[in-house]
Design a protein around this motif. Structure first.
Motif, mmCIF file in Angstrom:
data_model
loop_
_atom_site.group_PDB
_atom_site.id
_atom_site.type_symbol
_atom_site.label_atom_id
_atom_site.label_comp_id
_atom_site.label_asym_id
_atom_site.label_seq_id
_atom_site.Cartn_x
_atom_site.Cartn_y
_atom_site.Cartn_z
ATOM 1 N N GLY A 1 0.835 -1.231 -0.023
ATOM 2 C CA GLY A 1 -0.057 -0.117 0.120
ATOM 3 C C GLY A 1 0.804 1.474 0.062
ATOM 4 N N THR B 1 -5.200 0.826 -3.251
ATOM 5 C CA THR B 1 -4.396 -0.549 -2.896
ATOM 6 C C THR B 1 -5.691 -1.432 -2.436
ATOM 7 N N ASP B 2 -6.767 -0.963 -1.685
ATOM 8 C CA ASP B 2 -7.551 -1.545 -1.241
ATOM 9 C C ASP B 2 -8.642 -1.822 -2.595
ATOM 10 N N ALA C 1 -2.751 4.302 -0.753
ATOM 11 C CA ALA C 1 -3.238 3.364 0.621
ATOM 12 C C ALA C 1 -4.798 2.900 -0.048
ATOM 13 N N GLY C 2 -5.553 3.875 -0.532
ATOM 14 C CA GLY C 2 -7.072 3.671 -0.676
ATOM 15 C C GLY C 2 -6.972 2.752 -1.918
ATOM 16 N N GLU D 1 0.010 9.991 -1.106
ATOM 17 C CA GLU D 1 0.058 8.744 -0.016
ATOM 18 C C GLU D 1 -1.456 8.086 0.422
ATOM 19 N N VAL D 2 -2.375 9.214 0.563
ATOM 20 C CA VAL D 2 -3.753 8.541 0.880
ATOM 21 C C VAL D 2 -4.261 7.763 -0.427
#
Lengths: 173, 124
Positions: free
Chosen positions: B29, B51-52, B48-49, B44-45
């Motif tokens: 992520g 990636t989900d 990570a998001g 960066e947010v």
């Protein structure tokens, strides 16, 4: 309401926000458990180890001139252990599986660390909670600037520092 | 062959309407590289998001028993397009390119074509 309950609520919220999070623990920098949501682990031992790791981590950031301590990430073959600063007096340690989204772990861990720092700062009153034996908050507030400059985890750091000073007089002779 | 930095620069310069781009490792992520983005748009947010998003799609395909690979994922917002392109081969597995396009300036067909070309050239 006691700060421990609020911090525990925050830890429970973290569990719903981070998939594959297996446990979380909030502790003071000197290794006392504030709240924990970590089944299958011993929170007291983890809090004490967190304090020790924090001491080393702080010395590392200091020695490498990387500013104040922010976070510590340890990866084992079975997952991650992440420690985030929560103000100058508390820390947040998160345990996660190996397949966790580390990006999300960092984002939520940092946010939660800041929130726990606020909770600890606003809730710790004089003569209440676990820290009744500590100095009154009037002193705390007055000493606020020095608290931030004072290294986190000073207590565990002192022990390893002594041997580095001892050999000096011998080499001088 | 282009390295990560050159590939990200090329995304922003050669694709019309591109405003931000990131190369993301969806096993962790974390972003390997980001370009563009603002204070209000934290890549960066986004890394990570999204990636989900990728993981959810891969898991769904697994549950459906589909033995296929994701080429790309398009997300259409009111004024933006978000394009996710998964990298193939040459040690690029487990990575995706995430591209943000301005809906009013972008040509979606051209953007996908360009992104495919950049992905083929990318050496991580």
């Amino acid at each position: 309401m006691a700060v421990e309950t609020d911090v525990l609520d925050e830890l429970r919220r973290l569990r719903t926000r981070i998939p594959r999070l297996t446990g979380s623990l909030a502790a003071t920098v000197d290794g006392l458990v504030l709240a924990h949501d970590a089944p299958d682990t011993e929170p007291e031992g983890l809090a004490a180890l967190t304090a020790a790791a924090l001491g080393v981590a702080h010395r590392m950031t200091d020695a490498a001139a990387r500013g104040d301590f922010r976070e510590l990430l340890v990866r084992g073959s079975g997952g991650y252990v992440a420690t985030y600063a929560a103000g100058a007096t508390a820390v947040l340690t998160l345990l996660a599986e190996d397949r966790v989204n580390v990006g999300r772990l960092h984002l939520e861990g940092r946010r939660s660390g800041a929130r726990i720092a606020d909770l600890v700062a606003t809730h710790v009153e004089p003569g209440t909670g676990r820290h009744a034996d500590r100095p009154a908050p009037a002193e705390h507030l007055a000493a606020a600037p020095t608290v931030t400059t004072r290294p986190i985890g000073t207590l565990p750091v002192r022990t390893p520092q002594r041997p580095t000073h001892q050999p000096r007089p011998q080499t001088g002779i | 062959m282009a390295n990560t930095e050159t590939a990200l620069k090329e995304c922003l310069s050669s694709i019309d309407g591109a405003t931000a781009v990131a190369l993301v490792d969806y096993t962790s992520g974390m972003a390997l590289g980001t370009l563009g983005g603002t204070k209000d748009f934290n890549l960066e947010v986004a890394a990570a998001g999204n990636t989900d998003v990728v993981r959810a799609k891969l898991r769904t395909m697994e549950l459906l028993g589909l033995k296929e690979e994701i080429e790309d994922i398009l997300i259409t917002l009111n004024s933006q397009y978000h394009l996710i392109r998964l990298l193939k081969g040459r040690g690029g597995s487990g990575l995706f390119l995430y591209l943000v396009l301005d809906g009013s300036r972008a040509n979606l067909a051209m953007a996908r074509h360009q992104l495919r070309r950049i992905e083929n050239d990318l050496e991580v």
